[in-house]
Design a protein around this motif. Structure first.
Motif, mmCIF file in Angstrom:
data_model
loop_
_atom_site.group_PDB
_atom_site.id
_atom_site.type_symbol
_atom_site.label_atom_id
_atom_site.label_comp_id
_atom_site.label_asym_id
_atom_site.label_seq_id
_atom_site.Cartn_x
_atom_site.Cartn_y
_atom_site.Cartn_z
ATOM 1 N N HIS A 48 0.775 -1.140 0.088
ATOM 2 C CA HIS A 48 -0.078 -0.031 -0.176
ATOM 3 C C HIS A 48 0.714 1.149 0.058
ATOM 4 O O HIS A 48 2.140 1.216 0.092
ATOM 5 N N HIS A 53 -0.911 5.997 6.413
ATOM 6 C CA HIS A 53 -1.217 6.111 7.809
ATOM 7 C C HIS A 53 -1.468 7.322 8.341
ATOM 8 O O HIS A 53 -1.968 7.768 9.489
ATOM 9 N N ASP A 161 7.797 1.180 7.725
ATOM 10 C CA ASP A 161 6.729 2.000 8.343
ATOM 11 C C ASP A 161 7.549 2.639 9.903
ATOM 12 O O ASP A 161 8.126 1.890 10.202
ATOM 13 N N HIS A 166 6.299 -3.249 9.631
ATOM 14 C CA HIS A 166 5.912 -3.558 8.239
ATOM 15 C C HIS A 166 6.566 -2.749 6.917
ATOM 16 O O HIS A 166 6.965 -1.560 7.463
ATOM 17 N N HIS A 168 5.900 -0.748 3.174
ATOM 18 C CA HIS A 168 5.162 -0.076 2.529
ATOM 19 C C HIS A 168 5.894 0.501 1.434
ATOM 20 O O HIS A 168 7.017 0.417 1.247
HETATM 21 ZN ZN ZN Z 1 1.829 0.737 5.953
#
Ligand code: ZN
Ligand code: ZN
Length: 249
Positions: A48, A53, A161, A166, A168
């Motif tokens: 993504h 976020h 992140d 994670h 992204h």
């Molecule tokens: Zn993310």
């Protein structure tokens, strides 16, 4: 086809894309999705856009995109559907229809889509590298998307992140076929909204019968038994994207 303008941003080598596709294939194979919400990538590699976020400034306001907003540009490599024709339609689909059927404003405006003033290929590389999302229209994406009939997204430049839990992607691109867009009606919106669902982290159906009222699980997946014609994001799609934004997926 203008190879130069369609190439991934030049500072990113092609192996990143290949690496992502290989990883995504493994993730798709091993995860058995739940049946009551549209699916998202979980674990370390989450496909993504990194800005999902965060939020900048007033709700839907401000004079331009902030660092946590999603700026996007449009380009076309086919004279049969110029960017000047399709870009306003993409913008309308993403941001100018009723609030409950558009991606713009999802997850309490952590999805905040801003159309760039120019077409992607009109920017310098430095300018273009400040734009998170690209919508690219061409006659065919067969070599990139794995088949003549497909649209797809690509993700480049993985970053970790702030949670450290994670990775992204700094940039993502939606590749749409001219044939899918040409009528500029609900069918075209179905493709735009489906691929945008991928940009904000949603996945395709994982197995035959993995169907629900979702723009990710609609009759684009007739081969999976899905027959819902819905062309816009639905409440389950919005719930899933909120969970991604909250790092609760
Ligand atoms: Zn993310
Ligand atoms: Zn898909």
């Amino acid at each position: 086809m203008d190879e130069q303008s369609l190439a991934p941003r030049q500072r990113f080598p092609r192996w990143m894309l290949a690496g992502w596709m290989a990883t995504a294939a493994v993730v798709g194979f091993h995860h058995v999705p739940t049946a009551n919400a549209s699916h998202s990538h979980t674990g370390w590699n989450q496909v993504h856009i990194a800005t999902i976020h965060g939020n900048d400034g007033p709700v839907g306001g401000g004079s331009g995109p902030g660092s946590q907003d999603e700026e996007y540009c449009v380009m076309s490599s086919t004279s049969a559907l110029p960017a000047a024709t399709i870009a306003p339609f993409i913008e309308q689909t993403l941001a100018k229809l009723a609030f409950n059927i558009i991606w713009d404003g999802a997850a309490d405006w952590r999805v905040d889509l801003w159309r760039a003033a120019k077409f992607c290929n009109q920017y310098t590389t430095a300018e273009r590298n400040r734009i998170e999302l690209e919508f690219r229209v061409a006659e065919s994406w067969a070599s990139l998307c794995g088949g003549e009939q497909y649209a797809c997204v690509t993700a480049v430049n993985p970053v970790t992140d702030s949670s450290g839990r994670h990775q992204h992607y700094m940039y993502m691109n939606a590749h749409l076929k001219r044939e899918q867009m040409a009528a500029m009606g609900d069918r075209a919106r179905k493709f735009i909204n489906h691929e945008t669902g991928h940009l904000v982290g949603l996945k395709d159906p994982g197995y035959y019968g993995d169907c629900m009222h979702s723009v990710m699980h609609n009759n684009l997946y007739l081969s999976y038994g899905c027959t819902d014609p819905v062309w816009h994001p639905t409440s389950s799609d919005f719930v899933s994207v909120r969970n991604i934004a909250n790092r609760a997926n």
